[in-house]
Each structure stands twice: as C-alpha cells, then as structure tokens.
Scaffold this active site. Sequence first.
Site, PDB file in Angstrom:
ATOM      1  N   ASP A   1      -9.935  12.185   1.290  1.00 18.81           N
ATOM      2  CA  ASP A   1      -8.678  12.947   1.264  1.00 18.81           C
ATOM      3  C   ASP A   1      -8.769  14.028   0.195  1.00 18.81           C
ATOM      4  OD1 ASP A   1      -7.614  11.239   3.091  1.00 18.81           O
ATOM      5  OD2 ASP A   1      -6.484  10.052   1.637  1.00 18.81           O
TER       6      ASP A   1
ATOM      7  N   ASP B   1      -2.205  15.000  -8.038  1.00 16.80           N
ATOM      8  CA  ASP B   1      -2.751  13.658  -7.737  1.00 16.80           C
ATOM      9  C   ASP B   1      -3.577  13.167  -8.923  1.00 16.80           C
ATOM     10  OD1 ASP B   1      -2.030  13.087  -4.959  1.00 16.80           O
ATOM     11  OD2 ASP B   1      -3.416  14.663  -4.362  1.00 16.80           O
TER      12      ASP B   1
ATOM     13  N   GLU C   1      -5.541   4.686  -5.707  1.00 19.63           N
ATOM     14  CA  GLU C   1      -5.939   5.415  -4.494  1.00 19.63           C
ATOM     15  C   GLU C   1      -6.894   6.560  -4.855  1.00 19.63           C
ATOM     16  OE1 GLU C   1      -2.922   6.970  -1.264  1.00 19.63           O
ATOM     17  OE2 GLU C   1      -3.293   8.486  -2.776  1.00 19.63           O
ATOM     18  N   GLU C   2      -6.770   7.075  -6.056  1.00 22.08           N
ATOM     19  CA  GLU C   2      -7.577   8.233  -6.450  1.00 22.08           C
ATOM     20  C   GLU C   2      -8.908   7.856  -7.097  1.00 22.08           C
ATOM     21  OE1 GLU C   2      -6.731  10.895  -5.226  1.00 22.08           O
ATOM     22  OE2 GLU C   2      -4.653  10.430  -4.724  1.00 22.08           O
TER      23      GLU C   2
ATOM     24  N   ASP D   1      -0.594   4.032  -5.922  1.00 20.27           N
ATOM     25  CA  ASP D   1      -0.732   5.352  -5.304  1.00 20.27           C
ATOM     26  C   ASP D   1       0.028   6.258  -6.278  1.00 20.27           C
ATOM     27  OD1 ASP D   1      -0.486   7.697  -3.917  1.00 20.27           O
ATOM     28  OD2 ASP D   1       0.364   6.813  -2.099  1.00 20.27           O
TER      29      ASP D   1
ATOM     30  N   LEU E   1       0.504   9.377  -6.704  1.00 19.77           N
ATOM     31  CA  LEU E   1       1.327  10.471  -6.195  1.00 19.77           C
ATOM     32  C   LEU E   1       1.327  10.378  -4.679  1.00 19.77           C
ATOM     33  CD1 LEU E   1       1.676  13.801  -5.508  1.00 19.77           C
ATOM     34  CD2 LEU E   1       3.005  12.703  -7.293  1.00 19.77           C
ATOM     35  N   ASP E   2       2.446   9.949  -4.141  1.00 23.72           N
ATOM     36  CA  ASP E   2       2.561   9.802  -2.690  1.00 23.72           C
ATOM     37  C   ASP E   2       3.313  10.995  -2.109  1.00 23.72           C
ATOM     38  OD1 ASP E   2       2.603   8.242  -0.138  1.00 23.72           O
ATOM     39  OD2 ASP E   2       4.754   8.465  -0.490  1.00 23.72           O
TER      40      ASP E   2
ATOM     41  N   GLU F   1      -0.114   1.314  -0.509  1.00 20.66           N
ATOM     42  CA  GLU F   1       1.124   1.823   0.078  1.00 20.66           C
ATOM     43  C   GLU F   1       1.870   0.744   0.885  1.00 20.66           C
ATOM     44  OE1 GLU F   1      -1.044   5.048   2.044  1.00 20.66           O
ATOM     45  OE2 GLU F   1       0.075   6.513   0.851  1.00 20.66           O
TER      46      GLU F   1
END
Length: 331
Positions: A51, A57, A79-80, A98, A100-101, A261
């Site tokens: 992504d 992010d 997530e990052e 997560d 920054l969603d 998430e």
Amino acid sequence: MTTPSIDTTHIPPRFRSLMLALARGGATLAGVIQRGDGSLSAEVGTNSDGDGQKRLDVQADALFRDALRDAGLRWYASEEQPAPLAMQPGGAFALAIDPLDGSSNVDTNVSIGTIFAVYPAEDGAEASFLRPARDLIAGGYIIYGPRCCLVVSFGQGTQLYTLNPDTDSFDLTTPRVQMPDCFFEFAINASNYRHWPRPIRAYIDDCLAGIDGPRERNFNMRWIASLVAEAHRILMRGGIFLYPSDARKGYDKGRLRMLYECAPIAFVIEQAGGRATDGALPILDAAITDLHGRTPLVFGSAEKVDRVAAYHDLPDAEVSALFGNRGLFRA
Ligand SMILES: O=P(O)(O)OC[C@H]1O[C@](O)(COP(=O)(O)O)[C@@H](O)[C@@H]1O
Ligand SMILES: [Mg+2]
Ligand SMILES: [Mg+2]
C-alpha cells in the site's frame, strides 16, 4: 501547554497507563491533522503490504510508537511496519495498530482515524498476535472529525470519550454506547458492484429496489472511504457496512486487515449490541493467521448483518433471481 489526558474513572486500573498513552498520542495527532500542513498527504513510500504510504501514515506510526514507549507494551505491531517491534521486556500487553485509517482522505479534510487492538503479551511476538481474535482484551478507535472522539471497549460495553479542546482531556461522554438497531442506511463502495459475489449483489439489489423491492422500504447510502468514520456513524445511528471479497486481483479476502482493523472494530460493535461477520461467520470467532492478513467485513445492526448471512444461504436460483422474483425476503 497541558499534557493531553483521559478521564480514567471508568477504565480498569491495569489499562490506565496504556489508555493515557493512547490519549496522548491521539490528542497530539489530532493537533497535527488540524494544523493541516499541506505535505501530510505526500506519498513517501510503500508499506510491506504494497500500500502507498503518505507522510501522515508514517508520522502517525512514529508518534504512537513514541507515545506508547512506557505504557506497559511488550509488543507493538503496526500496519505500517513489516513485523512487530519489541518494546518493554516486562510489558503485559501486545498492541496492534492502524495508526492512520482512511489515509486517502488526508488532503480532503474528511474524517480519518486510528484503530487499536490489545492482546495479552506472550513471550513471542507472533504468539501474541496470531491467535483467536476473541482473545482481544481491549480495542477501539480514535476519530479525527469535527470532534475528536475515542471509543474503547474492555469487554464490558463500549465507552465514548470526547476530546475537550480547552483542557486537552478526553472526557467520558457516553459510559455505555448502545447501537440503535433500526436505521435504513448501508455503506459499501458500489463502484465494485460488478466484482462482488452474488449474495452481496443480491442484498444490495434488494436495498436499491427500495419500496418496490422485497424489502418494501427505501434505503439511504453512504461511503466515506474511512472505516473509522463509517464505524462511528453506524455506532451512533445504526445501519450496515460491507467490504466484501471481490473478483479483483488481491481482493479475494476484501481489503481490510483482520488484526489492525476488523477485529477491533468488530469488538466495539459487538460490545455496543451490534454484529460483525465476514459475511457469514463472526469476525471474532476466526483466528488471526497472518499479521497483515485480510478478511471480508460486514458489521452494523444485528438484524441487518444476520440478513446478509442469510443471503449466503439462499439456493443459487434464488440468489441469482432479479429482486422482483426473489420471494424469500419480503421485509
Ligand atoms: O478505497 P476503497 O476501496 O473504497 O477502500 C476504503 C477503505 O480503505 C481504508 O482506507 C483502508 O485503511 P487505510 O487507510 O488504513 O489503508 C478504510 O478506511 C476504508 O474503509
Ligand atoms: Mg485502515
Ligand atoms: Mg492505515
């Protein structure tokens, strides 16, 4: 300048320093978003999932990692990040985040968020996160919207806190959120209609047919492209969210990640009286088998989520029929 904080009266003692750290991270990130430096949406790389990563992010990930440094975390999975990071050797918690969603909304000033899930820490990072989703001991999200709110569950209901801009403190505004179960609104990215599985198409066809269809009532539709904003609206006024699997390459399990998430959103929704499934089975009854794995997600008012599951059980001829001929689902 005051140090951001949260009213800890209704937070179980063992989670207090963790929640204070999350509140500090959230209030600081809310300030960064409000100041709105134009470079926050700049593409700065790709994460291990492939992504695109925006500057915000990466900044949000660093900010939470820093805020959580002394909060009793043994493991931090983001997530990052490609793999979990070791934090405090004696820490009791493993936190998945997560940071920054909804990052496609950064430059449009639409609500975005942070999602977090807490598991008991095990000796190994993988053992801490790859486990039944129901092992979750706390989970929630922060929404950066017109108001900044923090929603969390420790397994005994869902609590809602609102950031007071005068004191920089998250005040408890609803001690026990109860999701309304009757709002006729659905949220799905309808541009993927042609790629969806047939039961999802049939469910949405019947909503779109409105008063003339088998549901015999009109529906409204929303799509913000920000899971946190969608979850918050549904928590406040009911409805249903769907991100199904689809036929596009890489979407055979939908788009949303189980660990960062889906599991925490399912947790707060269930704890507020709603339901969350992969279309058929409860999200929290599944196991997390891959740190960055995905799953289809359907959540919202229990009756609506159950109805989606029922479409998966329809005989093929019935699910393929035009709504006018689908007799089993009169409102
Ligand atoms: O662009 P799409 O396919 O509609 O997907 C939107 C979904 O993707 C997400 O933005 C994914 O989250 P990230 O922004 O954390 O990658 C969700 O918030 C949202 O529900
Ligand atoms: Mg997200
Ligand atoms: Mg994200």
